[in-house]
Design an enzyme around this catalytic site. Sequence first.
Site, short mmCIF file in Angstrom:
data_model
loop_
_atom_site.label_atom_id
_atom_site.label_comp_id
_atom_site.label_asym_id
_atom_site.label_seq_id
_atom_site.Cartn_x
_atom_site.Cartn_y
_atom_site.Cartn_z
CE LYS A 33 -1.46 8.17 5.97
NZ LYS A 33 -1.62 7.08 5.00
CG ASP A 37 5.27 8.13 8.00
OD1 ASP A 37 4.39 7.86 8.83
OD2 ASP A 37 5.06 8.08 6.78
CD GLU A 66 -9.77 3.13 7.69
OE1 GLU A 66 -9.73 2.94 8.93
OE2 GLU A 66 -8.87 2.75 6.91
CB SER A 67 -6.06 4.30 8.14
OG SER A 67 -5.80 4.97 6.91
CG ASP A 83 2.16 8.05 11.31
OD1 ASP A 83 2.36 9.25 11.10
OD2 ASP A 83 2.20 7.17 10.41
CB THR A 137 -0.90 0.02 1.26
OG1 THR A 137 -1.55 -1.23 1.38
CG2 THR A 137 -1.95 1.11 1.18
CB THR A 145 -7.13 1.25 1.01
OG1 THR A 145 -8.46 1.05 1.50
CG2 THR A 145 -6.19 1.45 2.18
NE ARG A 161 -5.72 -2.32 7.55
CZ ARG A 161 -4.79 -2.36 8.50
NH1 ARG A 161 -5.16 -2.64 9.74
NH2 ARG A 161 -3.52 -2.17 8.24
CB SER A 174 3.87 4.20 8.25
OG SER A 174 2.79 5.01 8.65
CG HIS A 175 1.19 2.54 11.24
ND1 HIS A 175 1.18 2.93 9.90
CD2 HIS A 175 0.65 1.32 11.28
CE1 HIS A 175 0.61 1.97 9.19
NE2 HIS A 175 0.28 0.99 10.01
CG ASP A 208 1.81 9.40 6.87
OD1 ASP A 208 1.80 8.90 8.01
OD2 ASP A 208 1.97 8.74 5.83
NE ARG A 209 -1.43 5.50 9.42
CZ ARG A 209 -1.86 4.26 9.54
NH1 ARG A 209 -2.26 3.82 10.72
NH2 ARG A 209 -1.87 3.45 8.50
CE LYS A 224 5.68 7.27 1.06
NZ LYS A 224 4.28 7.55 1.20
#
Length: 574
Positions: free
Chosen positions: A407, A310, A395-396, A308, A48, A375, A527, A143-144, A312-313, A156
């Site tokens: 994001k 990195d 939603e994440s 989070d 993803t 997603t 999920r 990420s997280h 972005d959340r 990435k």
Amino acid sequence: MYFTLLVHVVSLAPAKKQVKTNKKPHHPDNMDIRTVATTPFSDQKPGTSGLRKSVTTFQQPHYLENFVQSIFDSLENYQGQTLVLGGDGRYYNRKAIQIILKMAAANGFARVKVGQRGILSTPAASCVIRKYKTLGGIILSASHNPGGPNGDFGIKYNIGNGGPAPEKVTEAIYARSKVIDSYKILDGSDINLDTLGESKLGEMVVEVIDSVHDYQELMESLFDFDRIHQLLTSSNFKMSFDAMHAVTGPYARSIIEQRLGAGVGCVQNGTPLEDFGNGHPDPNLVYAHDLVEILFGEYAPDFGAASDGDGDRNMILGRKFFVTPSDSLAIIAANAKFVPAYSQGLAGIARSMPTSQAADRVAAALGIDCYETPTGWKFFGNLLDAGKATLCGEESFGTGSNHIREKDGLWAVLFWLNILAARQQSVEEIVREHWRTYGRNYYSRHDYEGVDSERANTLVKNLQVALPNLKGKKYGAYEVEYSDNFSYTDPVDNSVSTNQGIRIGFTDGSRIVFRLSGTGTQGATLRIYLESFEGDVTKQNIETQQALGDLITIADEIAQIRENTGMDKPTVIT
Ligand code: G1P
Ligand code: ZN
């Protein structure tokens, strides 16, 4: 101690000249360039959000190098270009950066802009790529996912618009990784990443840049910093930000504590650590429990937020109040008029398919389009570039806008602060008023982590087989209106992405969505996304899991979750 010291000394010593087997002596630029023979790894398919694997996987000889060379080989005309490079500071970040710098130099890049100490949050990297119009950037992050020597690492590639590489690029990288037989790397000493300024690696300039500066400047151009400053320095407003020992610490300290006046102590866990303090840097009710306790405790502050690994959340909390990310997107859209950069109106809103339909209602009220995408943030890129969408969300715990192509955690926090400063109401009041106006979309995600991959695939296969026969079927008060495996045709380039999640929609607008995670690194993560709509104001105050109780039971009945996963309850509920 002696051992640590020794390691340190060795790593500071100038790199040993290696025996150059494939040196091309007649080309002056090739002086220190080695071409290293390698064999492909079969598992370098980006998920993803890039390639995520355990640190130990990345530490295998040639593993990182193969992937990086596969990225370069998939790009056109990269020689003489500029690349942005940085990561979330997790374990292996610095090591990987040194390797990538030497490979970029060997491959003919003219310049790499690298974040100081190797730090660049994902949104900051996107900002720098766009601001300096670089060819693209490499972001090092999982990420997280937890970090440290036993945690995960990730890499990435982002393209020139600042966003994650689209599927045709990631597929090209993967295809290349399957046949790669050599990579290029420069022999040279490590670059000092701690000091700002330029140095040379072969012919290439390495520019160590301030990790925060460009990003902060961008934020200042979007929001009403004066108004937020007034709010944060007033005696009757308190906020707490949890950086979770991850990348946003330096950003939040500089922007929220210093520039906006919240003062020292507002940012918790603000120093990025290689293992995130042994935590799981995912800002949700489960993993950001320290912050949740503060916001739900006695003398709770008015506003709480977390980001989070990195950056972005985001998670948004009011005093004793949690804002679901889906609601957050809808509320941000409905209140965009209070924020300078968005006050002229929105072009459209985009949300990922599993995200609740709360934003759709705002879009309808505003008379703008709402797009439903698969997603992953990469699917928003075209819509943003084409000016079809201004705001996007998942939603994440992901929200963002056309200011960059990722994001952006802190952006969402600043957006909320701007709304709070303008409306002078509490978070809870704003959300409840929103529900009264638009109705409430009850929403929850249930994750089953670490499921045996084969069992998870069986569950999805069985669902797929059952899909055509579900329409019209009744489960208690619910009747299935449609069921499909979501497929998306990009309205800009007409590319088609299939198998993006199984949707079961009911006649009253409720939905259950099933999909397997594309970011996990161990086994499979199932999920399940549950959503129902409540327009009646007197019924908008039910506890979420209770409100969704029937749908939870139906999901288990349809997918035989317990039987197929061997687990009797989800590992994480958000
Ligand atoms: C998860 C989220 C998705 C997000 C991605 C990267 O992906 O669900 O919304 O874009 O992380 O942060 P998943 O593991 O579900 O494939
Ligand atoms: Zn992230």
